[in-house]
Write an enzyme that holds these catalytic residues in place. Structure first.
Site, PDB file in Angstrom:
ATOM      1  N   ASN A 106       0.935  -1.356   0.378  1.00  0.00           N
ATOM      2  CA  ASN A 106       0.206  -0.338  -0.195  1.00  0.00           C
ATOM      3  C   ASN A 106       0.953   1.317  -0.087  1.00  0.00           C
ATOM      4  OD1 ASN A 106      -2.010   1.387   0.288  1.00  0.00           O
ATOM      5  ND2 ASN A 106      -1.994   1.586   2.053  1.00  0.00           N
ATOM      6  N   HIS A 108       1.520   5.175   1.379  1.00  0.00           N
ATOM      7  CA  HIS A 108       0.562   5.428   2.198  1.00  0.00           C
ATOM      8  C   HIS A 108       1.483   7.607   2.379  1.00  0.00           C
ATOM      9  CE1 HIS A 108      -1.927   6.822   5.383  1.00  0.00           C
ATOM     10  NE2 HIS A 108      -1.318   7.319   6.832  1.00  0.00           N
ATOM     11  N   SER A 135       5.051   7.050   2.327  1.00  0.00           N
ATOM     12  CA  SER A 135       5.749   5.578   2.859  1.00  0.00           C
ATOM     13  C   SER A 135       4.711   4.040   1.737  1.00  0.00           C
ATOM     14  CB  SER A 135       4.675   5.107   4.031  1.00  0.00           C
ATOM     15  OG  SER A 135       5.680   6.238   5.073  1.00  0.00           O
ATOM     16  N   ASP A 144      -2.795   0.499   8.246  1.00  0.00           N
ATOM     17  CA  ASP A 144      -1.601   1.513   8.052  1.00  0.00           C
ATOM     18  C   ASP A 144      -0.041   0.794   8.713  1.00  0.00           C
ATOM     19  OD1 ASP A 144      -2.439   2.113   5.713  1.00  0.00           O
ATOM     20  OD2 ASP A 144      -3.523   3.710   6.926  1.00  0.00           O
TER      21      ASP A 144
HETATM   22  C1  GRF Z   1      -2.313   8.725  -2.978  1.00  0.00           C
HETATM   23  O1  GRF Z   1      -1.943  10.208  -1.702  1.00  0.00           O
HETATM   24  C2  GRF Z   1      -2.962   7.940  -1.892  1.00  0.00           C
HETATM   25  O2  GRF Z   1      -1.908   6.996  -0.490  1.00  0.00           O
HETATM   26  C3  GRF Z   1      -3.714   8.036  -1.048  1.00  0.00           C
HETATM   27  O3  GRF Z   1      -4.775   8.091  -2.431  1.00  0.00           O
HETATM   28  C4  GRF Z   1      -3.296   9.434  -3.259  1.00  0.00           C
HETATM   29  C5  GRF Z   1      -4.151   8.871  -3.812  1.00  0.00           C
HETATM   30  O4  GRF Z   1      -4.012   9.237  -5.690  1.00  0.00           O
HETATM   31  N1  GRF Z   1      -4.786   7.474  -0.296  1.00  0.00           N
HETATM   32  P1  GRF Z   1      -4.063   8.936  -7.080  1.00  0.00           P
HETATM   33  O5  GRF Z   1      -5.517   7.978  -7.625  1.00  0.00           O
HETATM   34  O6  GRF Z   1      -3.038   7.834  -6.837  1.00  0.00           O
HETATM   35  O7  GRF Z   1      -4.085  10.081  -7.645  1.00  0.00           O
END
Ligand code: GRF
Length: 197
Positions: A106, A108, A135, A144
């Site tokens: 994942n 984050h 991360s 997480d």
């Molecule tokens: C990323 O920052 C991810 O970590 C968070 O949402 C965002 C996703 O953006 N949970 P995208 O869909 O890749 O533009």
């Protein structure tokens, strides 16, 4: 060549960056399918490249477990060596995590274990910290709190909004994701079993 399934909910900008990396001749992974829990705009990045997509709509199921079971069935059709959660805004039920982890990672937008959960950027801003980060973790059944495989600090600047801070974090997330997938493919990062099974 490592085959990857990516799961998204949103714009898919991290997905797009990974797909671009996969177009480089020497990149050791390729995306075999992109799935979503809704009609995510980011699916277009796969569609325009002729990559398979699937949508398992959360609202079509009685609950998380039923949804997760259907999602897992779709993912396993592609027998991936790695599953990447790239902005999937749903908690996966234990059946799915247990079937895919540790070959389930994942991205984050915070420096875990700082600011876990769905609002990592907002929470860092609210806490008034001078640095947050990005991360990449192995997903387990916590929120997480799986093992960190890559992370980097990102400064919070005076006047930042949630959007401006998130836009500064995202390029770092993309770079870390591309490197982590490369390192998993070349076994510099050693993840063991599941995923395809
Ligand atoms: C990323 O920052 C991810 O970590 C968070 O949402 C965002 C996703 O953006 N949970 P995208 O869909 O890749 O533009």
């Amino acid at each position: 060549m490592l085959s990857v399934v990516v799961l998204i909910s949103g714009q898919g900008s991290n997905l797009q960056a990974l797909l671009q990396a996969c177009e480089q001749a020497d990149y050791p992974a390729h995306v075999v399918a992109v799935g979503a829990d809704r009609d995510a705009a980011g699916l277009q990045h796969a569609e325009e490249r002729g990559i398979a997509t699937f949508v398992v709509r959360y609202r079509d199921f009685a609950g998380r477990d039923e949804w997760g079971h259907a999602l897992l069935t779709e993912v396993q059709r592609f027998q991936p060596g790695l599953v990447v959660l790239s902005g999937l805004m749903r908690l996966l039920p234990p059946e799915v995590v247990d079937a895919l982890s540790p070959r389930l990672i994942n991205t984050h937008p915070a420096y875990l274990p700082e600011f876990p959960g769905a609002h990592g950027v907002r929470d860092a801003l609210a806490a008034g910290v001078e640095r947050t980060g990005a991360s990449i973790i192995v997903v387990d059944n916590g929120i997480d709190d799986g093992p960190v495989i890559a992370q980097e600090r990102v400064p919070v600047l005076p006047g930042d909004t949630e959007d401006s801070l998130h836009e500064r974090i995202k390029p770092v997330e993309r770079r870390l994701l591309i490197q982590a997938v490369r390192d998993i493919a070349t076994e510099r990062i050693d993840l063991k079993e599941p995923a395809a099974r």
